[in-house]
Design a protein around this motif. Structure first.
Motif, PDB file in Angstrom:
ATOM      1  N   ASN A 171       0.433  -0.928  -0.250  1.00  0.00           N
ATOM      2  CA  ASN A 171      -0.141   0.531   0.049  1.00  0.00           C
ATOM      3  C   ASN A 171       1.058   0.689  -0.054  1.00  0.00           C
ATOM      4  O   ASN A 171       0.477   2.055  -0.070  1.00  0.00           O
ATOM      5  CB  ASN A 171      -1.515  -0.164   1.043  1.00  0.00           C
ATOM      6  CG  ASN A 171      -1.853  -1.529   0.858  1.00  0.00           C
ATOM      7  OD1 ASN A 171      -2.596  -1.570   0.093  1.00  0.00           O
ATOM      8  ND2 ASN A 171      -2.386  -1.690   2.218  1.00  0.00           N
ATOM      9  N   LYS A 172       2.059   0.992  -0.329  1.00  0.00           N
ATOM     10  CA  LYS A 172       2.357   2.391  -0.195  1.00  0.00           C
ATOM     11  C   LYS A 172       2.488   3.072  -1.577  1.00  0.00           C
ATOM     12  O   LYS A 172       2.369   2.627  -2.844  1.00  0.00           O
ATOM     13  CB  LYS A 172       4.103   1.913  -0.775  1.00  0.00           C
ATOM     14  CG  LYS A 172       4.584   1.760   0.782  1.00  0.00           C
ATOM     15  CD  LYS A 172       6.133   1.276   0.520  1.00  0.00           C
ATOM     16  CE  LYS A 172       6.469   0.734   2.086  1.00  0.00           C
ATOM     17  NZ  LYS A 172       8.172  -0.051   2.228  1.00  0.00           N
ATOM     18  N   TYR A 173       3.163   4.323  -1.635  1.00  0.00           N
ATOM     19  CA  TYR A 173       2.650   5.154  -3.226  1.00  0.00           C
ATOM     20  C   TYR A 173       4.250   4.562  -4.208  1.00  0.00           C
ATOM     21  O   TYR A 173       5.259   4.567  -4.645  1.00  0.00           O
ATOM     22  CB  TYR A 173       2.734   6.668  -2.770  1.00  0.00           C
ATOM     23  CG  TYR A 173       1.613   6.439  -1.955  1.00  0.00           C
ATOM     24  CD1 TYR A 173       0.108   7.496  -2.494  1.00  0.00           C
ATOM     25  CD2 TYR A 173       1.934   7.356  -1.151  1.00  0.00           C
ATOM     26  CE1 TYR A 173      -0.677   7.693  -1.194  1.00  0.00           C
ATOM     27  CE2 TYR A 173       0.957   7.615   0.857  1.00  0.00           C
ATOM     28  CZ  TYR A 173      -0.527   7.652   0.220  1.00  0.00           C
ATOM     29  OH  TYR A 173      -1.091   8.238   0.698  1.00  0.00           O
ATOM     30  N   VAL A 174       2.502   4.374  -5.763  1.00  0.00           N
ATOM     31  CA  VAL A 174       3.476   4.592  -6.876  1.00  0.00           C
ATOM     32  C   VAL A 174       3.454   5.472  -7.896  1.00  0.00           C
ATOM     33  O   VAL A 174       2.348   5.626  -8.134  1.00  0.00           O
ATOM     34  CB  VAL A 174       2.974   3.248  -7.058  1.00  0.00           C
ATOM     35  CG1 VAL A 174       3.324   2.698  -8.740  1.00  0.00           C
ATOM     36  CG2 VAL A 174       3.452   1.594  -6.324  1.00  0.00           C
ATOM     37  N   SER A 175       4.090   5.802  -8.438  1.00  0.00           N
ATOM     38  CA  SER A 175       4.097   7.320  -9.241  1.00  0.00           C
ATOM     39  C   SER A 175       5.291   6.495 -10.637  1.00  0.00           C
ATOM     40  O   SER A 175       5.924   6.207 -10.574  1.00  0.00           O
ATOM     41  CB  SER A 175       4.791   8.112  -8.615  1.00  0.00           C
ATOM     42  OG  SER A 175       6.103   8.413  -8.981  1.00  0.00           O
ATOM     43  N   PRO A 176       4.705   7.381 -11.563  1.00  0.00           N
ATOM     44  CA  PRO A 176       5.960   7.093 -13.263  1.00  0.00           C
ATOM     45  C   PRO A 176       7.248   7.719 -12.676  1.00  0.00           C
ATOM     46  O   PRO A 176       7.504   8.993 -11.334  1.00  0.00           O
ATOM     47  CB  PRO A 176       5.359   8.164 -13.811  1.00  0.00           C
ATOM     48  CG  PRO A 176       4.170   8.851 -13.239  1.00  0.00           C
ATOM     49  CD  PRO A 176       3.404   8.256 -12.216  1.00  0.00           C
ATOM     50  N   GLY A 177       8.195   7.736 -13.266  1.00  0.00           N
ATOM     51  CA  GLY A 177       9.724   8.032 -12.413  1.00  0.00           C
ATOM     52  C   GLY A 177       9.751   9.666 -13.010  1.00  0.00           C
ATOM     53  O   GLY A 177       8.799  10.080 -14.171  1.00  0.00           O
ATOM     54  N   PHE A 178      10.368  10.617 -12.762  1.00  0.00           N
ATOM     55  CA  PHE A 178      10.667  11.500 -12.670  1.00  0.00           C
ATOM     56  C   PHE A 178      11.392  11.995 -13.742  1.00  0.00           C
ATOM     57  O   PHE A 178      12.150  11.211 -14.355  1.00  0.00           O
ATOM     58  CB  PHE A 178      10.954  12.480 -11.198  1.00  0.00           C
ATOM     59  CG  PHE A 178      10.134  12.319 -10.425  1.00  0.00           C
ATOM     60  CD1 PHE A 178       8.709  12.003 -10.618  1.00  0.00           C
ATOM     61  CD2 PHE A 178      10.794  12.848  -9.498  1.00  0.00           C
ATOM     62  CE1 PHE A 178       8.401  12.430  -9.029  1.00  0.00           C
ATOM     63  CE2 PHE A 178      10.102  12.706  -8.036  1.00  0.00           C
ATOM     64  CZ  PHE A 178       8.818  12.333  -8.082  1.00  0.00           C
ATOM     65  N   ALA A 179      11.162  13.768 -14.229  1.00  0.00           N
ATOM     66  CA  ALA A 179      12.323  13.501 -15.632  1.00  0.00           C
ATOM     67  C   ALA A 179      12.758  15.128 -15.121  1.00  0.00           C
ATOM     68  O   ALA A 179      12.093  15.941 -14.397  1.00  0.00           O
ATOM     69  CB  ALA A 179      11.388  13.937 -16.662  1.00  0.00           C
ATOM     70  N   ASP A 180      13.636  15.641 -15.396  1.00  0.00           N
ATOM     71  CA  ASP A 180      14.583  17.133 -15.142  1.00  0.00           C
ATOM     72  C   ASP A 180      14.263  16.956 -17.112  1.00  0.00           C
ATOM     73  O   ASP A 180      15.608  16.599 -17.746  1.00  0.00           O
ATOM     74  CB  ASP A 180      15.603  16.784 -15.153  1.00  0.00           C
ATOM     75  CG  ASP A 180      16.170  18.351 -15.207  1.00  0.00           C
ATOM     76  OD1 ASP A 180      15.689  19.535 -15.753  1.00  0.00           O
ATOM     77  OD2 ASP A 180      17.327  18.568 -14.167  1.00  0.00           O
ATOM     78  N   PRO A 181      13.927  17.746 -17.530  1.00  0.00           N
ATOM     79  CA  PRO A 181      13.414  18.561 -19.332  1.00  0.00           C
ATOM     80  C   PRO A 181      14.740  19.190 -19.291  1.00  0.00           C
ATOM     81  O   PRO A 181      14.609  19.522 -20.724  1.00  0.00           O
ATOM     82  CB  PRO A 181      11.989  19.174 -19.366  1.00  0.00           C
ATOM     83  CG  PRO A 181      11.835  19.360 -18.016  1.00  0.00           C
ATOM     84  CD  PRO A 181      12.224  19.069 -16.724  1.00  0.00           C
TER      85      PRO A 181
END
Length: 587
Positions: free
Chosen positions: A74-84
């Motif tokens: 039940n931890k939070y899952v997100s897409p990977g971050f990007a530095d544009p």
């Protein structure tokens, strides 16, 4: 090797239907959906090879005897971050930088290697591309769009139009980097317009840099097909650009931090967030250690009132929408590449686990796969083409006893203005004056081996040292030497030649601090930890000895930077940027 969606659809389809089994299943996910602005509980994610095949309440039909199952609990899952937008041709090699980025949840980097090209041209660009390949992070590059800064004065290398066209054939080269001399666009400078037109014909992205542009000039710039900017420093500038259809990369990095000036007004105004991103524009080792990377932007934005899902969307999906890569990256959905972060909570925003292409690369806050340093071509460590110096090389001669000298007066580490001071000559030579806080400053061409150089005077530095020298500068990469003692200036220069690049502080014939930058004179081949320690010592040494500025390493970095007023020094001479003319050191 990243798979293409086109060649993956059969296996993805088969896993989604249960006809083929997944390699990995993540279960009990609190999924942060960047597509619907909601948190979805008890989600299961099935992955085959490097892509996601299934996202839903029950992936049991995709599980086989060889499937790895991870209970996320039940931890939070997100897409990977990007530095544009950042410059990774600074401080450390890509193989060292990505370790720090991954620990911050940044799985995609959009690099503008402008200084590598400035030093080493197209050959350097090609070599630098190779250094970013086969790493457990996605590094995308752009062709530098800002060189030369001003052809009348610049000494830097740049790419020809044919080389630019050739470069973008590489699958990881997406288009043209920041076109920061926007006057070249508004004045329709031929090479710049041909370059932009060529990129548009090839359906490439073009990044912008619009500091100081507004109204008709900004309209002309945007109408030329340049649709992003990382330079707004307040909300009014953000809004003006958004209204013209631009995308905004809110900068939070080592050069500037603009987040706190912008996010509260975005919230109070109710601005659409779909064209807003975060970027660093480059991070020094101390800042990425102290603050973090894009994770820091997410944390700070949440503190300022942004909803976590919105901050994460700005850190992920929006970047890939801008770069036209949304079918592959930016969210957690069927068909997408499996770049996934797992967080314990939405306050610390420090990923416990990081997956890139379905492979676990960070676990419990530690890198869990080997990241090897790549071999570097020997010529890349031989870019400081200077002969041994003596104190006579820094002499400024005059037959007059009293002279009126023009000076570069430092207002901040970056901003300068034209000053003047009365100095005396002794035995036909004019010396620096520590009592009056007047220094010598010299610029030497260290790239082309021409022996071209200039020497002038600088005010308002303040440190009780003999010399401070650097081969890293925006975007000329001359060797810059600031000093009060000609012998120390020679020692500093010779130390840099021996190291083939770097920063060094000297006093009374002794080296007090040194940061070797052996790779093209702008990047160290040492470990992140060693570079961080050396970098900290450079700044602390100069500050502790009385420098008036907190970040003295920025002074030689910006002294040759022709994109900023008012007075700059290059190997060709001292330049009045607004008048586009040379200034003599002595009237």
């Amino acid at each position: 090797m990243t798979s293409s969606l086109a060649t993956s659809i059969s296996s993805l389809n088969s896993v989604a239907m249960g006809d083929k089994k997944a390699d990995l299943i993540l279960k009990n996910c609190n999924l942060l959906s960047v597509y619907t602005r909601e948190t979805l509980p008890k989600i299961q994610i099935a992955i085959i090879h490097d892509r996601i095949a299934y996202v839903g309440p029950d992936a049991s039909h995709t599980q086989g005897p060889k499937t790895t199952v991870i209970d996320v609990k039940n931890k939070y899952v997100s897409p990977g971050f990007a530095d544009p937008h950042l410059h990774i041709d600074q401080f450390v090699l890509p193989s060292e930088f990505v370790k720090q980025a991954l620990l911050c949840g940044v799985t995609s980097l959009f690099s503008d290697p402008i200084d590598i090209v400035s030093v080493a041209g197209y050959k350097g660009f090609q070599e630098f591309l190779k250094l970013g390949e086969d790493l457990p992070v996605r590094i995308f590059q752009v062709v530098p769009g800002g060189l030369p800064v001003d052809a009348k004065f610049s000494n830097s290398n740049s790419l020809t139009l044919s080389q630019e066209k050739s470069a973008v054939k590489h699958p990881h080269v997406l288009g043209l980097g920041e076109v920061f001399s926007w006057t070249k666009v508004t004045l329709r400078e031929p090479k710049t317009m041909k370059s932009i037109s060529s990129m548009l014909e090839l359906d490439c992205i073009i990044n912008g840099h619009t500091a100081g542009a507004s109204e008709k000039k900004l309209n002309a710039y945007v109408s030329s097909g340049i649709l992003s900017c990382h330079e707004p420093i307040n909300f009014d500038q953000v809004l003006e650009r958004l209204r013209l259809g631009m995308w905004i990369m809110i900068r939070e990095g080592s050069i500037r931090r603009d987040l706190k000036e912008i996010i509260p007004h975005v919230l109070s105004h109710g601005t659409y967030l779909n064209r807003l991103m975060f970027c660093s524009d480059g991070l020094d080792p101390l800042d990425i250690t102290k603050f973090g990377h894009i994770d820091h932007c997410v944390r700070e934005s949440i503190k300022l009132g942004l909803k976590p899902i919105d901050a994460i969307t700005m850190a992920s999906k929006n970047n890939f929408d801008y770069y036209n890569m949304g079918k592959d990256l930016g969210g957690i959905a069927p068909g997408k590449l499996a770049d996934i972060l797992i967080f314990d909570d939405l306050k610390s925003i420090k990923p416990n686990k990081v997956f890139v292409g379905g492979k676990l690369v960070v676990d419990n806050g530690k890198i869990v796969i080997p990241i090897k340093k790549k071999a570097i071509s020997p010529w890349f460590k031989k870019t400081v083409k200077l002969k041994k110096f003596s104190k006579n090389d820094f002499a400024i001669k005059s037959k007059k006893k009293d002279v009126l000298a023009n000076t570069i007066s430092m207002q901040t580490e970056i901003i300068t203005k034209l000053g003047s001071v009365e100095l005396q000559s002794k035995e036909g030579q004019i010396s620096a004056s520590l009592d009056s806080d007047v220094w010598k400053v010299a610029a030497f061409d260290r790239i082309h081996g021409t022996n071209q150089h200039s020497i002038g005077f600088l005010e308002n530095f303040g440190a009780d040292i003999g010399a401070f020298a650097s081969t890293w500068s925006f975007h000329e990469n001359d060797m810059i030497v600031i000093g009060s003692d000609d012998s120390d200036m020679a020692l500093a220069s010779n130390h840099i030649i021996k190291n083939q690049g770097g920063l060094v502080v000297v006093k009374s014939g002794k080296i007090l601090a040194s940061l070797p930058l052996q790779f093209a004179g702008i990047v160290s081949t040492d470990s992140f930890e060693k570079v961080s320690s050396n970098f900290e010592k450079i700044n602390n040494t100069i500050v502790d000895l009385g420098c008036k500025f907190a970040r003295p390493h920025l002074i030689p970095l910006f002294l040759p930077f022709l994109a900023l007023p008012s007075v700059r020094i290059l190997s060709g001479g001292i330049v009045d940027v607004k008048k586009r003319s040379y200034i003599q050191p002595i009237n």
